[in-house]
Design an enzyme around this catalytic site. Structure first.
Site, mmCIF file in Angstrom:
data_model
loop_
_atom_site.group_PDB
_atom_site.id
_atom_site.type_symbol
_atom_site.label_atom_id
_atom_site.label_comp_id
_atom_site.label_asym_id
_atom_site.label_seq_id
_atom_site.Cartn_x
_atom_site.Cartn_y
_atom_site.Cartn_z
ATOM 1 N N ASN A 1 -14.551 26.853 -25.108
ATOM 2 C CA ASN A 1 -15.290 25.770 -24.475
ATOM 3 C C ASN A 1 -15.220 25.835 -22.950
ATOM 4 O O ASN A 1 -14.165 26.145 -22.388
ATOM 5 C CB ASN A 1 -14.740 24.418 -24.951
ATOM 6 C CG ASN A 1 -14.985 24.201 -26.427
ATOM 7 O OD1 ASN A 1 -15.999 24.653 -26.963
ATOM 8 N ND2 ASN A 1 -14.051 23.550 -27.097
ATOM 9 N N SER B 1 0.832 -1.215 0.000
ATOM 10 C CA SER B 1 0.000 0.000 0.000
ATOM 11 C C SER B 1 0.858 1.253 0.000
ATOM 12 O O SER B 1 0.324 2.357 -0.092
ATOM 13 C CB SER B 1 -0.959 0.000 1.196
ATOM 14 O OG SER B 1 -0.253 -0.114 2.413
ATOM 15 N N HIS C 1 -38.640 22.717 -15.505
ATOM 16 C CA HIS C 1 -38.532 21.844 -16.693
ATOM 17 C C HIS C 1 -37.637 22.481 -17.759
ATOM 18 O O HIS C 1 -37.773 22.179 -18.939
ATOM 19 C CB HIS C 1 -39.910 21.544 -17.303
ATOM 20 C CG HIS C 1 -40.952 21.156 -16.311
ATOM 21 N ND1 HIS C 1 -41.229 19.845 -15.978
ATOM 22 C CD2 HIS C 1 -41.782 21.914 -15.543
ATOM 23 C CE1 HIS C 1 -42.191 19.813 -15.063
ATOM 24 N NE2 HIS C 1 -42.526 21.056 -14.772
ATOM 25 N N GLU D 1 -17.238 21.507 -17.455
ATOM 26 C CA GLU D 1 -17.560 20.146 -17.891
ATOM 27 C C GLU D 1 -16.809 19.108 -17.055
ATOM 28 O O GLU D 1 -17.329 18.031 -16.742
ATOM 29 C CB GLU D 1 -17.218 19.972 -19.371
ATOM 30 C CG GLU D 1 -18.121 20.795 -20.278
ATOM 31 C CD GLU D 1 -17.610 20.795 -21.710
ATOM 32 O OE1 GLU D 1 -18.110 20.003 -22.503
ATOM 33 O OE2 GLU D 1 -16.693 21.578 -22.019
ATOM 34 N N GLN E 1 -7.443 -2.095 3.543
ATOM 35 C CA GLN E 1 -6.325 -1.335 2.978
ATOM 36 C C GLN E 1 -6.781 -0.574 1.724
ATOM 37 O O GLN E 1 -6.203 0.440 1.368
ATOM 38 C CB GLN E 1 -5.177 -2.298 2.638
ATOM 39 C CG GLN E 1 -3.960 -1.642 2.029
ATOM 40 C CD GLN E 1 -2.765 -2.570 2.063
ATOM 41 O OE1 GLN E 1 -2.168 -2.781 3.112
ATOM 42 N NE2 GLN E 1 -2.434 -3.166 0.938
ATOM 43 N N TYR F 1 -10.201 -6.063 12.024
ATOM 44 C CA TYR F 1 -9.508 -5.640 10.816
ATOM 45 C C TYR F 1 -9.454 -6.768 9.793
ATOM 46 O O TYR F 1 -9.229 -7.922 10.125
ATOM 47 C CB TYR F 1 -8.068 -5.195 11.159
ATOM 48 C CG TYR F 1 -7.264 -4.782 9.934
ATOM 49 C CD1 TYR F 1 -7.321 -3.482 9.450
ATOM 50 C CD2 TYR F 1 -6.462 -5.695 9.258
ATOM 51 C CE1 TYR F 1 -6.609 -3.101 8.317
ATOM 52 C CE2 TYR F 1 -5.740 -5.334 8.119
ATOM 53 C CZ TYR F 1 -5.817 -4.041 7.656
ATOM 54 O OH TYR F 1 -5.116 -3.665 6.545
ATOM 55 N N ASN G 1 -2.848 -2.037 13.079
ATOM 56 C CA ASN G 1 -4.294 -1.866 12.917
ATOM 57 C C ASN G 1 -4.804 -0.581 13.570
ATOM 58 O O ASN G 1 -5.592 0.158 12.971
ATOM 59 C CB ASN G 1 -5.044 -3.082 13.467
ATOM 60 C CG ASN G 1 -4.729 -4.342 12.667
ATOM 61 O OD1 ASN G 1 -4.118 -4.263 11.606
ATOM 62 N ND2 ASN G 1 -5.125 -5.498 13.183
ATOM 63 N N LYS H 1 -14.219 28.973 -31.224
ATOM 64 C CA LYS H 1 -14.771 28.314 -30.044
ATOM 65 C C LYS H 1 -14.069 28.669 -28.750
ATOM 66 O O LYS H 1 -12.875 28.892 -28.688
ATOM 67 C CB LYS H 1 -14.733 26.790 -30.230
ATOM 68 C CG LYS H 1 -15.723 26.331 -31.272
ATOM 69 C CD LYS H 1 -16.264 24.974 -30.982
ATOM 70 C CE LYS H 1 -17.224 24.989 -29.812
ATOM 71 N NZ LYS H 1 -17.836 23.687 -29.631
ATOM 72 N N SER I 1 -10.675 25.497 -29.316
ATOM 73 C CA SER I 1 -10.725 24.266 -30.084
ATOM 74 C C SER I 1 -9.529 24.252 -31.033
ATOM 75 O O SER I 1 -9.114 25.294 -31.523
ATOM 76 C CB SER I 1 -12.027 24.196 -30.873
ATOM 77 O OG SER I 1 -11.869 23.358 -32.000
HETATM 78 N N1 ARG Z 1 -1.247 -1.277 5.208
HETATM 79 C C1 ARG Z 1 -2.289 -1.716 6.075
HETATM 80 C C2 ARG Z 1 -3.584 -0.967 5.751
HETATM 81 O O1 ARG Z 1 -3.538 0.035 5.129
HETATM 82 C C3 ARG Z 1 -1.904 -1.507 7.497
HETATM 83 C C4 ARG Z 1 -2.543 -2.468 8.453
HETATM 84 C C5 ARG Z 1 -1.984 -3.815 8.303
HETATM 85 N N2 ARG Z 1 -2.399 -4.663 9.342
HETATM 86 C C6 ARG Z 1 -2.331 -5.967 9.239
HETATM 87 N N3 ARG Z 1 -2.736 -6.679 10.217
HETATM 88 N N4 ARG Z 1 -1.837 -6.546 8.178
HETATM 89 O O2 ARG Z 1 -4.648 -1.400 6.111
#
Ligand code: ARG
Length: 464
Positions: A282, A20, A153, A287, A319, A314, A107, A280, A274
């Site tokens: 835009n 992550s 409308h 948008e 993640q 958890y 966690n 143009k 454009s």
């Molecule tokens: N990278 C993990 C997350 O974002 C951190 C927690 C990981 N905890 C675990 N028990 N593997 O959730």
């Protein structure tokens, strides 16, 4: 055989799916802050020797300085921001770094970091919307008396003022702000100290870490604390609702900027040309705000579906909570900034709006109201008489007030010459003076209230 591009086989797949760090490095400031609060408390409680706690805190400062200068290194083997930081800390200060993780788990660490990040995003969204409201009330004050057609409308309905129309969006963003403020208040408990899921036997001072990190106090249930992502969903729900409002405003700007409408000239800085059609200009920024709303709603959907059905406590699915929140926060901030610039800098073509308000028999209701007031005719009957008048005007291709008195009296003899002043668009908006109505005087009152609430001074040009 099944590894494909993962030359090292299963271990390479595991490393990539598990990492992550590519996205959670965005929380490095929160991770350092939470670790510093934790180790200061460990020292104060005598869980870790004071000298060790100080060495760890100083080491965390060095890691932070490195991140500030060079960015966070993305080492997939180390998985996430928590491990990358602890690893670097160990390189810098040696094995004493290992004491930082006493009475803590990733966690509660990730729940704390992420909650801190989301609390900041909530505060930033609220502040950014405040700036958008300032732009809206400023322009609304300038145009409290500028007449434009009001639509239902998308058909001409009754004349309104541009100030009234802009203040409608001020109301939407006021509700959005209250949702962000609410969510911030609801995310006031600190998960740190919940450890993996069950709490810890070490004599923590959770009040101290909570306060050090700007929370009101600690969470009350460790299982909930490590598995709760309501704060992220609250943010995304508020962001999605806000994005819908931004998208509606963007859509109005797009329609108004089109040639047949010609109600607004977009600021050059928020438009593009454009590559093939030289004439143009835009409304790309508008948008994209409209488009981004779709992505923000997608982010909300993603996290709702991720969280659905997860047992306590958890699970690694969680993640995946961060990418949609980070994406939505970035898109929302950009969208609010774009709409703020657009509202502040747009040139409203009040001449075109005024002309358009004359079309489409926008004052037909005023004729019906006049029949009720002056001739004591029940509204339903007045509505019917007015329908006949509009039909006649339409067949002759003229406005209501261009019909002669004989023509009007042929439809209903109770009509007299006093009706004409009531048929002007100015009279029409001035008459709509009920609380919250479109009359310039009412709009000026609402603008003054809004300015006071936003801490702005009074301004010169309000009212028609
Ligand atoms: N990278 C993990 C997350 O974002 C951190 C927690 C990981 N905890 C675990 N028990 N593997 O959730």
């Amino acid at each position: 055989m099944w590894g494909g591009r993962f030359a090292e086989g299963p271990s390479a797949i595991m490393r990539e799916i598990n990492a992550s760090i590519p996205f959670d490095k965005a929380m490095w400031r929160q991770d350092i802050a939470a670790s510093k609060a934790h180790v200061a408390m460990l020292g104060a409680q005598g869980i870790v020797a004071q000298a060790d706690a100080e060495a760890i805190a100083a080491g965390l400062d060095r890691v932070a300085a490195e991140y500030e200068a060079d960015g966070v290194p993305e080492n997939w083997d180390l998985e996430d921001i928590h491990m990358v930081t602890e690893d670097r800390l160990t390189q810098l200060i040696g094995p004493v770094a290992g004491r930082l993780h006493t009475a803590r788990s990733r966690n509660d660490q990730v729940a704390t970091d992420f909650k801190l990040w989301v609390r900041e995003a909530l505060a930033q969204a609220d502040a950014a919307l405040g700036a958008l409201q300032v732009a809206l009330v400023t322009r609304a004050g300038e145009h409290a008396g500028s007449i434009m057609p009001g639509f239902t409308h998308l058909q001409t309905a009754q004349p309104v003022t541009l100030g009234h129309h802009l203040m409608a969006y001020h109301e939407m963003f006021a509700r959005d702000r209250s949702r962000f403020v609410d969510a911030h208040a609801r995310a006031a408990q600190c998960p740190l100290g919940s450890a993996a899921l069950a709490g810890t036997g070490f004599p923590l001072d959770r009040e101290a870490t909570a306060r050090a990190l700007g929370f009101a106090g600690p969470t009350r249930n460790s299982l909930d604390a490590v598995s709760d992502r309501d704060f992220a969903l609250d943010f995304l729900q508020a962001a999605a609702q806000c994005a819908l409002h931004l998208s509606r405003l963007a859509e109005e700007m797009i329609i108004w900027a089109s040639q047949p409408f010609g109600f607004v000239r977009m600021p050059d800085a928020l438009s593009t040309g454009s590559s093939i059609m030289p004439q143009k200009k835009n409304p790309d920024a508008a948008e994209l705000v409209r488009g981004h709303a779709g992505r923000i709603v997608g982010c909300l959907t993603a996290l709702m579906v991720t969280m659905k059905g997860l047992p306590l406590a958890y699970s690694k699915d969680m993640q995946d909570d961060k990418p949609p929140v980070f994406e939505a926060a970035g898109l929302l901030a950009l969208s609010i900034a774009a709409m703020t610039g657009m509202v502040a800098e747009a040139t409203f073509r009040t001449d075109r709006m005024r002309q358009a308000a004359e079309l489409g028999y926008a004052t037909a209701t005023d004729l019906a109201d006049w029949l009720v007031r002056q001739a004591d005719i029940p509204f339903r009957e007045a509505h019917h008489i007015t329908g006949a008048v509009v039909k006649l005007a339409e067949s002759k291709g003229v406005a209501l007030d261009q019909l002669s008195l004989q023509e009007l009296q042929a439809i209903d003899a109770r009509i007299d010459e006093r009706v004409y002043p009531a048929l002007s668009v100015e009279a029409s908006v001035a008459a709509r003076c009920s609380h919250g109505g479109t009359s310039p005087a009412e709009v000026a009152k609402r603008v003054a209230e809004a300015r006071a609430a936003l801490g702005l001074g009074e301004t010169g040009e309000q009212g028609a």
